[in-house]
Design a protein around this motif. Structure first.
Motif: not given
Lengths: 271, 330
Positions: A241, A220-225, A192-194, B267-270, B187, A216-218, B264, A197, B259-260, B257
């Motif tokens: 977000s 979305v929180r990361y990616i969305a403005d 997912q992280s890849q 860069i996410l760790y992969t 979820v 999955d809010l967690s 924010k 990114n 995401p949560a 890794s």
């Protein structure tokens, strides 16, 4: 004027149940949704299953005709266009689906899948095989796939790589808007992280505008403005977000936040 | 004496590309009422491991090469098909990831739900139906008396998974194997299903083997966690220890890794690279190519490292490269 505007968008379905005389009930799948999205923005759309997220995305994609309301892209009311014109415009919005196993044609190689996507925007390449091939290779490089795999079929790739192919296909027609419908929920957490990114990187490089749909809010929180929370066909809450995450205003948002599985133990791993 | 004692289980698949050692010598115990997690990426062998226990591996191409699985006085790996049938669905049951493909779309829920009772307990149809209705009620299906006669497509995804849980637990098994039971769910529904498994487990005293790729889910439901990579366990520890003091580089990378867990804008760790292709055989430490090398640090094991018990109940693969950089014990 925003880049994409949804004005009081509504879609109702009539459900017929029972026999011999069906009872009709009205399902308000999308019920008066108004949203503005700026160019280059990523809007997260969250809600439980059955809240109307997918119907809304189909309305934006012009795959469904709204009962009322309209979609305005760059000041142009899409509902007023002729069907043939809409087909042409569809190049401007592309979708990425949840399940990369189901959304790629198993009998098409990566090359034919991506070439088809590229040709919708640049039909002149059809007569120039080598230029088409290098365009496909460039597209593969863009999403982090090795161009050596150009002749392979979807089943030869892992789930994460298949989602990269699906993303490349969405990018092929050089769209203005990308609608990603749960693009990572079928993938392993580490994959997912890849993909997240990659989507963020593409947004920065290509200035893409994106609607990111997820439960999955967690993620979305990361990616969305900004995040819009949907429930029973209505938008119940829109906000930046982090703000939405830290001080949820509606009950639906709180329920969604509470449902996220959390690591219960403090991680002491070195950063 | 643990309820289930698996020792040195080896399952391989004989394919055109070579012998794939999907499960390569793993051992674990399940105590009565305990929840044991098996975590790993896709293809790490976690499902194959559990299917081997129930002899659900298609043979050929699969073959259980060795090991024992002591369940009471039985060895699950040696049972004849006829005797296995007395265990499968009765003393050990299984729920799968996708409730749509694991329910028969042609049969009513009632037919599918009473089947194990008719087969394993020899109940009459009406007795079985009463039990089934009670079981549906226990998993939180509203109006079970009329809903039991519905077909699977008339239920939502979450409700179907509840039906699956009811079906798995109706014979009061001693062990429930849950193979990614919530991966296909929303979820909020995932939360409900996890809570449901927990309450039913507490009611019935069932032990659960929980297979997942999601460490956050593991931290919520499991008592003891086995981290699987390339067919072997790389780390085994009680859940508190695993999250507070992860030792193996792979466990630490998996934790990073999620995401949560990340801020924010960063860069996410992969985890770099891909899991090794098991068909070629893995000579040394399987994680070495993906481990972010500590310059000048100890090198990775050249032969496949053995699991060693660092402290009581905390086992880790003894590869100097993978253990480097971990926070010291205690």
């Amino acid at each position: 004027m925003s880049y994409l505007e949804l004005e009081n968008l509504t879609r109702h379905f009539v459900r017929r149940e029972g026999w011999p005389i069906p009872r009709k009930t009205l399902v308000r799948a999308v019920d008066g949704v108004s949203l503005q999205i700026e160019k280059g923005e990523i809007l997260g759309l969250v809600g439980e299953s059955g809240c109307g997220k997918s119907t809304l995305s189909r309305l934006i994609m012009q795959l469904l005709v709204p009962t009322s309301g309209s979609v305005v892209l760059e000041g142009e009311r899409l509902a007023d266009l002729a069907p043939a014109e809409i087909r042409k415009r569809r190049r401007d919005f592309q979708m990425i689906f949840q399940d990369p196993y189901a959304s790629l044609n198993p009998r098409m190689t990566v090359f034919s899948t991506l070439a088809e996507a590229i040709l919708t925007r640049r039909p002149e390449l059809a007569r120039d095989r080598s230029a088409l091939e290098s365009a496909v290779a460039a597209l593969m490089g863009r999403v982090g796939l090795d161009p050596r795999y150009i002749r392979k079929y979807p089943h030869e790739f892992s789930g994460g790589q298949r989602q990269r192919i699906a993303i490349a296909r969405a990018l092929g027609p050089e769209p203005k808007l990308i609608l990603a419908d749960e693009p990572v929920s079928a993938l392993d957490v580490s994959i997912q992280s890849q993909i997240l990114n990659l989507l963020l990187q593409l947004r920065d490089e290509l200035g893409l505008t994106m609607i990111f749909i997820s439960h999955d809010l967690s993620v979305v929180r990361y990616i969305a403005d900004r995040i819009a929370v949907m429930d029973e066909g209505k938008i119940v809450e829109v906000g930046e977000s982090d703000a939405l995450f830290n001080s949820p205003q509606s009950e639906v948002t709180r329920t969604l936040l509470k449902a996220i599985p959390k690591i219960r133990y403090p991680a002491t791993a070195p950063a | 004496m643990p309820l289930l004692e698996v020792r040195d289980l080896r399952t391989s698949f004989h394919t055109r590309d070579g012998i794939v050692r999907a499960v390569d010598g793993i051992s674990f115990d399940v105590e009565a009422g305990q929840t044991v997690g098996i975590v790993g990426e896709s293809g790490s062998g976690k499902s194959v491991c559990c299917y081997s226990l129930l002899q659900l591996i298609p043979q050929p191409p699969g073959r259980i090469e060795g090991g024992t699985a002591k369940f009471g006085d039985l060895d699950l790996l040696q049972l004849s098909e006829a005797r296995m049938r007395k265990v499968r669905g009765k003393r050990i049951s299984l729920i799968f990831q996708d409730p749509m493909t694991s329910l028969n779309p042609y049969l009513r829920i009632s037919t599918q739900l009473i089947e194990p009772l008719l087969i394993h307990e020899g109940l009459s149809k009406s007795e079985a139906l009463a039990r089934a209705i009670a079981e549906l009620e226990a998993v939180g299906i509203p109006d079970p008396k009329s809903r039991i006669h519905s077909y699977p497509h008339e239920f939502s995804g979450g409700m179907r998974q509840r039906v699956m849980i009811a079906m798995a637990l109706i014979t009061r098994p001693e062990i429930l194997i849950a193979d990614e039971p919530t991966t296909a769910l929303d979820v909020t529904i995932q939360r409900q299903v996890l809570d449901l498994i927990k309450t039913r487990q507490d009611d019935l005293g069932t032990a659960v083997i929980f297979i997942t790729h999601d460490l956050a889910v593991v931290s919520e439901v499991c008592d003891y966690v086995n981290v699987m990579y390339a067919g072997r366990f790389v780390e085994r520890a009680p859940v508190e220890t695993l999250f507070a003091r992860p030792r193996h580089a792979y466990t630490r990378a998996l934790q990073r890794s999620i995401p949560a867990m990340q801020k924010k804008g960063e860069i996410l760790y992969t985890i770099p690279g891909l899991p090794p292709n098991l068909a070629n055989g893995v000579p040394g430490c399987a994680f070495a190519p993906r481990c972010e090398a500590h310059e000048g640090g100890p090198s990775h094991a050249a032969t496949r490292p053995a699991l060693v018990e660092l402290e009581s109940t905390h086992w880790v693969q003894d590869c100097p490269g993978c253990l480097a950089g971990a926070v010291a014990t205690n």
